[in-house]
Enzyme design. Structure first.
Site, PDB file in Angstrom:
ATOM      1  N   GLU A 163      55.052 -20.529   7.237  1.00 61.70           N
ATOM      2  CA  GLU A 163      54.944 -21.973   6.953  1.00 61.70           C
ATOM      3  C   GLU A 163      54.454 -22.769   8.159  1.00 61.70           C
ATOM      4  O   GLU A 163      53.965 -23.886   7.992  1.00 61.70           O
ATOM      5  CB  GLU A 163      56.264 -22.535   6.431  1.00 61.70           C
ATOM      6  CG  GLU A 163      57.397 -22.594   7.423  1.00 61.70           C
ATOM      7  CD  GLU A 163      58.621 -23.274   6.827  1.00 61.70           C
ATOM      8  OE1 GLU A 163      58.483 -24.184   6.002  1.00 61.70           O
ATOM      9  OE2 GLU A 163      59.728 -22.869   7.185  1.00 61.70           O
ATOM     10  N   ASN A 165      78.341 -43.804  17.981  1.00 61.94           N
ATOM     11  CA  ASN A 165      77.679 -42.545  17.642  1.00 61.94           C
ATOM     12  C   ASN A 165      78.677 -41.437  17.941  1.00 61.94           C
ATOM     13  O   ASN A 165      79.216 -41.365  19.032  1.00 61.94           O
ATOM     14  CB  ASN A 165      76.414 -42.362  18.499  1.00 61.94           C
ATOM     15  CG  ASN A 165      75.716 -41.048  18.199  1.00 61.94           C
ATOM     16  OD1 ASN A 165      75.960 -40.432  17.162  1.00 61.94           O
ATOM     17  ND2 ASN A 165      74.863 -40.604  19.113  1.00 61.94           N
ATOM     18  N   GLY A 166      78.977 -40.606  16.945  1.00 60.39           N
ATOM     19  CA  GLY A 166      79.922 -39.509  17.189  1.00 60.39           C
ATOM     20  C   GLY A 166      81.006 -39.483  16.126  1.00 60.39           C
ATOM     21  O   GLY A 166      80.853 -40.039  15.046  1.00 60.39           O
ATOM     22  N   ARG A 224      65.193 -40.082  14.499  1.00 57.12           N
ATOM     23  CA  ARG A 224      66.430 -39.284  14.530  1.00 57.12           C
ATOM     24  C   ARG A 224      67.032 -39.117  13.142  1.00 57.12           C
ATOM     25  O   ARG A 224      67.977 -38.354  12.959  1.00 57.12           O
ATOM     26  CB  ARG A 224      67.466 -39.952  15.436  1.00 57.12           C
ATOM     27  CG  ARG A 224      67.071 -40.053  16.888  1.00 57.12           C
ATOM     28  CD  ARG A 224      67.810 -41.167  17.584  1.00 57.12           C
ATOM     29  NE  ARG A 224      69.233 -40.932  17.676  1.00 57.12           N
ATOM     30  CZ  ARG A 224      69.858 -40.541  18.783  1.00 57.12           C
ATOM     31  NH1 ARG A 224      69.160 -40.332  19.875  1.00 57.12           N
ATOM     32  NH2 ARG A 224      71.147 -40.367  18.819  1.00 57.12           N
ATOM     33  N   LYS A 245      59.230 -32.196   4.181  1.00 58.12           N
ATOM     34  CA  LYS A 245      60.568 -31.832   4.674  1.00 58.12           C
ATOM     35  C   LYS A 245      61.556 -31.733   3.513  1.00 58.12           C
ATOM     36  O   LYS A 245      62.436 -30.930   3.512  1.00 58.12           O
ATOM     37  CB  LYS A 245      61.068 -32.860   5.691  1.00 58.12           C
ATOM     38  CG  LYS A 245      62.441 -32.525   6.291  1.00 58.12           C
ATOM     39  CD  LYS A 245      62.458 -31.176   6.955  1.00 58.12           C
ATOM     40  CE  LYS A 245      63.833 -30.764   7.441  1.00 58.12           C
ATOM     41  NZ  LYS A 245      63.873 -29.340   7.886  1.00 58.12           N
ATOM     42  N   GLU A 292      63.803 -14.758   5.896  1.00 54.61           N
ATOM     43  CA  GLU A 292      63.789 -16.050   6.597  1.00 54.61           C
ATOM     44  C   GLU A 292      62.779 -16.026   7.738  1.00 54.61           C
ATOM     45  O   GLU A 292      62.009 -16.962   7.927  1.00 54.61           O
ATOM     46  CB  GLU A 292      65.187 -16.382   7.109  1.00 54.61           C
ATOM     47  CG  GLU A 292      65.262 -17.632   7.957  1.00 54.61           C
ATOM     48  CD  GLU A 292      64.687 -18.879   7.292  1.00 54.61           C
ATOM     49  OE1 GLU A 292      64.486 -18.885   6.066  1.00 54.61           O
ATOM     50  OE2 GLU A 292      64.424 -19.848   8.012  1.00 54.61           O
ATOM     51  N   TRP A 316      73.782 -42.310  10.871  1.00 58.16           N
ATOM     52  CA  TRP A 316      73.637 -41.015  10.197  1.00 58.16           C
ATOM     53  C   TRP A 316      75.036 -40.689   9.713  1.00 58.16           C
ATOM     54  O   TRP A 316      75.919 -40.316  10.495  1.00 58.16           O
ATOM     55  CB  TRP A 316      73.128 -39.978  11.202  1.00 58.16           C
ATOM     56  CG  TRP A 316      73.157 -38.570  10.752  1.00 58.16           C
ATOM     57  CD1 TRP A 316      74.126 -37.633  11.022  1.00 58.16           C
ATOM     58  CD2 TRP A 316      72.201 -37.882   9.950  1.00 58.16           C
ATOM     59  NE1 TRP A 316      73.824 -36.428  10.453  1.00 58.16           N
ATOM     60  CE2 TRP A 316      72.643 -36.546   9.784  1.00 58.16           C
ATOM     61  CE3 TRP A 316      71.010 -38.250   9.354  1.00 58.16           C
ATOM     62  CZ2 TRP A 316      71.931 -35.600   9.042  1.00 58.16           C
ATOM     63  CZ3 TRP A 316      70.293 -37.304   8.619  1.00 58.16           C
ATOM     64  CH2 TRP A 316      70.750 -36.010   8.471  1.00 58.16           C
ATOM     65  N   HIS A 336      57.858   2.677  -1.961  1.00 54.13           N
ATOM     66  CA  HIS A 336      57.573   2.467  -3.393  1.00 54.13           C
ATOM     67  C   HIS A 336      56.325   1.626  -3.589  1.00 54.13           C
ATOM     68  O   HIS A 336      56.232   0.858  -4.551  1.00 54.13           O
ATOM     69  CB  HIS A 336      58.793   1.827  -4.067  1.00 54.13           C
ATOM     70  CG  HIS A 336      60.006   2.681  -3.986  1.00 54.13           C
ATOM     71  ND1 HIS A 336      60.149   3.864  -4.700  1.00 54.13           N
ATOM     72  CD2 HIS A 336      61.118   2.567  -3.219  1.00 54.13           C
ATOM     73  CE1 HIS A 336      61.302   4.416  -4.398  1.00 54.13           C
ATOM     74  NE2 HIS A 336      61.923   3.655  -3.507  1.00 54.13           N
ATOM     75  N   CYS A 362      73.528 -40.813  15.055  1.00 52.13           N
ATOM     76  CA  CYS A 362      73.333 -42.271  15.023  1.00 52.13           C
ATOM     77  C   CYS A 362      72.574 -42.738  16.275  1.00 52.13           C
ATOM     78  O   CYS A 362      72.502 -42.057  17.270  1.00 52.13           O
ATOM     79  CB  CYS A 362      74.685 -42.960  14.987  1.00 52.13           C
ATOM     80  SG  CYS A 362      75.711 -42.422  13.627  1.00 52.13           S
ATOM     81  N   LYS A 383      59.504 -18.526   8.132  1.00 49.03           N
ATOM     82  CA  LYS A 383      59.272 -19.335   9.346  1.00 49.03           C
ATOM     83  C   LYS A 383      57.840 -19.157   9.838  1.00 49.03           C
ATOM     84  O   LYS A 383      57.152 -20.105  10.139  1.00 49.03           O
ATOM     85  CB  LYS A 383      60.234 -18.918  10.466  1.00 49.03           C
ATOM     86  CG  LYS A 383      61.636 -19.436  10.364  1.00 49.03           C
ATOM     87  CD  LYS A 383      61.786 -20.921  10.608  1.00 49.03           C
ATOM     88  CE  LYS A 383      61.746 -21.816   9.411  1.00 49.03           C
ATOM     89  NZ  LYS A 383      62.429 -21.554   8.194  1.00 49.03           N
TER      90      LYS A 383
HETATM   91  C1  AGP Z   1      62.263 -24.171   5.234  1.00 45.36           C
HETATM   92  O1  AGP Z   1      61.759 -23.996   6.551  1.00 45.36           O
HETATM   93  C2  AGP Z   1      61.334 -24.989   4.388  1.00 45.36           C
HETATM   94  N1  AGP Z   1      61.142 -26.280   4.952  1.00 45.36           N
HETATM   95  C3  AGP Z   1      61.757 -25.037   2.931  1.00 45.36           C
HETATM   96  O2  AGP Z   1      61.735 -23.727   2.418  1.00 45.36           O
HETATM   97  C4  AGP Z   1      63.153 -25.616   2.664  1.00 45.36           C
HETATM   98  O3  AGP Z   1      64.130 -24.727   3.123  1.00 45.36           O
HETATM   99  C5  AGP Z   1      63.337 -25.798   1.146  1.00 45.36           C
HETATM  100  O4  AGP Z   1      62.385 -26.735   0.694  1.00 45.36           O
HETATM  101  C6  AGP Z   1      64.737 -26.284   0.763  1.00 45.36           C
HETATM  102  O5  AGP Z   1      64.979 -27.532   1.347  1.00 45.36           O
HETATM  103  P1  AGP Z   1      66.492 -28.096   1.317  1.00 45.36           P
HETATM  104  O6  AGP Z   1      67.313 -27.159   2.131  1.00 45.36           O
HETATM  105  O7  AGP Z   1      66.384 -29.460   1.902  1.00 45.36           O
HETATM  106  O8  AGP Z   1      66.931 -28.114  -0.113  1.00 45.36           O
END
Ligand code: AGP
Length: 609
Positions: A489, A100-101, A27, A604, A482, A74, A505, A2, A486
């Protein structure tokens, strides 16, 4: 988390507070509100959604005031709504508070206030108890009332309060949540973060823990928890507002990588009781229900899916229930076998990913019980689930998910242990051993973060590669996926993850001298086999970057570079081994001049198919 803003003095409190709240929008929040003292009465306006909704609400009100507080929420306790938004007031609206908290003992305080003072609560929040507590102690001295109120509270909080009985002062308190006081001319400011103040002041007092600050238009006085006045040096802010939002970090992604120790502590907090037993925020899955399950699905997208891969291993190990992991976009179209003996676990940071939401709806339609692991309180996935297990990572701004991933893993470990205990499979020793490993993670991550410079130096050697392979076995393979995502992307490098045992294989045909292979070799029971795979690719001239536990040095004989992580049991390694991969991807992208927080073509939250 928050945002808090307060203003007192010569000026238009409404304008200053709204402007400050806008500077805190980055934020992340789900509602906003303001409280002003107008002719000695407290007026509160608040609205779910963006600050622009609040502005519309008050646009035609002639709020002429020189003292006010505001808040961006938040949500933690209570879904996003007008009534749950801050500020909160006491029963006769003589006190307004923003917070906030988390107030850990808010349930008992709420019950006490209802029983002993007949208080009727309006919201579902923990924060409202603060307004009522100050209200019952308020005899015209707001500072005294705040001291008495906070002496009853437990938890982490930053609060700011105003009162119509003490109309010229703002009283604010810091306890484990940030707070700064801005030094103006004929006016003064309070805020949870420097960006909120930068339009008006550059000289601030950084309020420290357990301190209370009293502001009027001519003075700022800081008190310690013994009510003694504290001398504090003025901090001169040199950042621009963009840098200030990142609290001095160059990018949100790096800030969020560094927030992982706290995110994990917050996610663990209050979920391990005094006996070391796991508590899942009121989620109750009985032994009978668990015995009756035919399978568990873990369904998600991207990074959340990669967390699910780890979840499969640990749930099957500790709860002995079959788990199937699937990407949401595939699950929903393959007519999956789902019935009322299915537990469907959705994982989503945003809680708005359409593929995940649609998969969840499909599972519900076919009779599954739905439990979601979500970071955004009150999001669509959360609202449509039977049970929600929140990650307390705080707002994740960077498109590339970091702290959400590691807190998702922690939730999955807790879930696996809980189900194993419910079934009588996880004994006391196992429970205490794994729990202590989880509780040790924040410090171990802090240690890895001290190696950022070393990792950056490695990035300098390899950032020009345009093809990168990540390999691993078992849980290392899940983390390889993962790490690869990272890198790809945010640096736009063609990176590729594969189970190390699969190389022979077909994929090993791609190995050439200088090919970069990032090899995760942390699983002790698979270590020798991983070394063999590393030797295989090394023999073909690959450049090997190893990720290994500090006690397994064999890898040094074969790798060109090694990043060591602190020792821990194999099962919880993913929370640690991903950190160097996050930092490496960050620095490679930075060296390649990429837009790290907002990579091209990405959002996002992917709210489309
Ligand atoms: C992860 O770094 C990416 N931004 C993307 O793969 C993300 O994890 C995916 O779109 C799922 O998003 P969510 O966790 O908000 O559902």
């Amino acid at each position: 988390m928050c945002g808090i803003v307060g203003f007192v003095g010569e000026g238009n409190a409404k304008e200053v507070v709204i402007e400050g709240l806008k500077r805190l929008e980055y934020r992340g929040y789900d509602s906003a509100g303001i409280a002003l003292n107008i002719d000695n009465r407290i007026e509160v306006r608040k609205h779910v959604g963006e600050i622009v909704n609040l502005e519309k609400l008050i646009s035609d009100e002639d709020f002429d005031s020189n003292i006010g507080i505001g808040h961006t929420r938040w949500a933690t306790h209570g879904a996003p709504s007008d009534i749950n938004a801050h500020p909160h007031v006491n029963s006769d609206s003589t006190v307004a508070v923003v917070h906030n908290g988390i107030i850990e003992n808010f349930v008992e305080l709420r019950e006490m206030l209802q029983k002993d003072y007949g208080i009727v609560f309006r919201s579902e929040t923990d924060s409202e108890v603060i307004a009522h507590l100050i209200g019952i102690y308020n005899k015209g001295d707001l500072l005294d009332a705040v001291y008495k109120a906070t002496s009853k509270m437990r938890g982490a909080y930053a609060i700011a309060a105003i009162s119509s009985d003490d109309p010229d002062r703002i009283v604010a308190v810091r306890k484990d949540a940030p707070l700064v006081a801005g030094i103006g001319k004929g006016c003064n400011f309070i805020a949870s973060d420097i960006p909120a103040l930068l339009k008006y002041v550059r000289e601030v007092y950084l309020i420290e823990n357990d301190e209370t600050v009293v502001l009027d238009k001519n003075s700022i006085v800081i008190y310690d928890d013994n009510r003694k006045v504290v001398d504090r040096d003025v901090f001169h802010v040199t950042w621009d507002s963009d840098a200030a939002e990142k609290e001095g970090y160059e990018h949100f992604m790096l800030k969020e990588i560094y927030e992982q120790p706290k995110g994990i502590s917050d996610t663990l907090h209050r979920r391990i009781d005094e006996n070391g037993e796991i508590k899942l925020d009121g989620i109750d899955i009985s032994k009978e229900e668990l015995e009756g399950l035919s399978r568990i699905y873990i369904v998600a997208c991207g990074t959340a899916y990669h967390a699910g891969l780890v979840g499969k291993t640990v749930i099957e190990k500790y709860a002995k229930i079959p788990v199937e992991v699937d990407v949401a976009s595939e699950f929903r179209y393959r007519d999956p076998f789902v019935d009322d003996r299915t537990l469907f676990i959705a994982i989503s940071q945003s809680g708005e990913t359409l593929d995940t939401l649609a998969a969840l709806r499909e599972a519900k339609r076919k009779g599954a019980r739905v439990l979601s692991i979500v970071n955004v309180v009150g999001s669509s996935v959360a609202r449509e689930s039977d049970d929600v297990f929140y990650t307390w990572a705080g707002p994740e701004i960077a498109v590339a998910s970091t702290k959400a991933y590691t807190t998702q893993l922690v939730c999955l470990y807790l879930l696996a242990l809980y189900m194993g205990r419910q079934r009588g499979i996880v004994d006391d020793d196992t429970l205490s051993r794994v729990v202590s490993e989880l509780e040790a993670l924040p410090d171990k991550i802090e240690y890895i973060l001290t190696k950022e410079k070393d990792i950056e130096n490695i990035a300098r050697k390899i950032y020009k590669n345009n093809n990168v392979f990540y390999i691993g076995r078992g849980l290392d393979c899940a983390v390889a996926y993962e790490g690869s995502l990272k890198l790809k992307e945010i640096s736009y490098i063609n990176s590729f993850a594969i189970a190390a045992g699969e190389l022979k294989h077909g994929t090993i045909a791609l190995m050439e001298p200088g090919t970069l292979v990032i090899s995760l070799a942390t699983q002790e029971k698979l270590y020798e086999k991983m070394i063999s795979n590393i030797v295989e690719v090394q023999a073909r001239g690959a450049f090997i970057l190893g990720i290994s536990k500090v006690n397994t040095k064999e890898i040094e004989k074969h790798a060109d570079e090694v990043i060591y992580i602190p020792h821990c049991i194999d099962d919880v390694v993913p929370v640690l081994s991903v950190i160097p991969l996050q930092i490496l991807a960050y620095h490679i992208a930075r060296l390649r001049g990429c837009n790290i927080d907002k990579p091209k073509n990405l959002a996002k939250s992917v709210t489309v198919e």
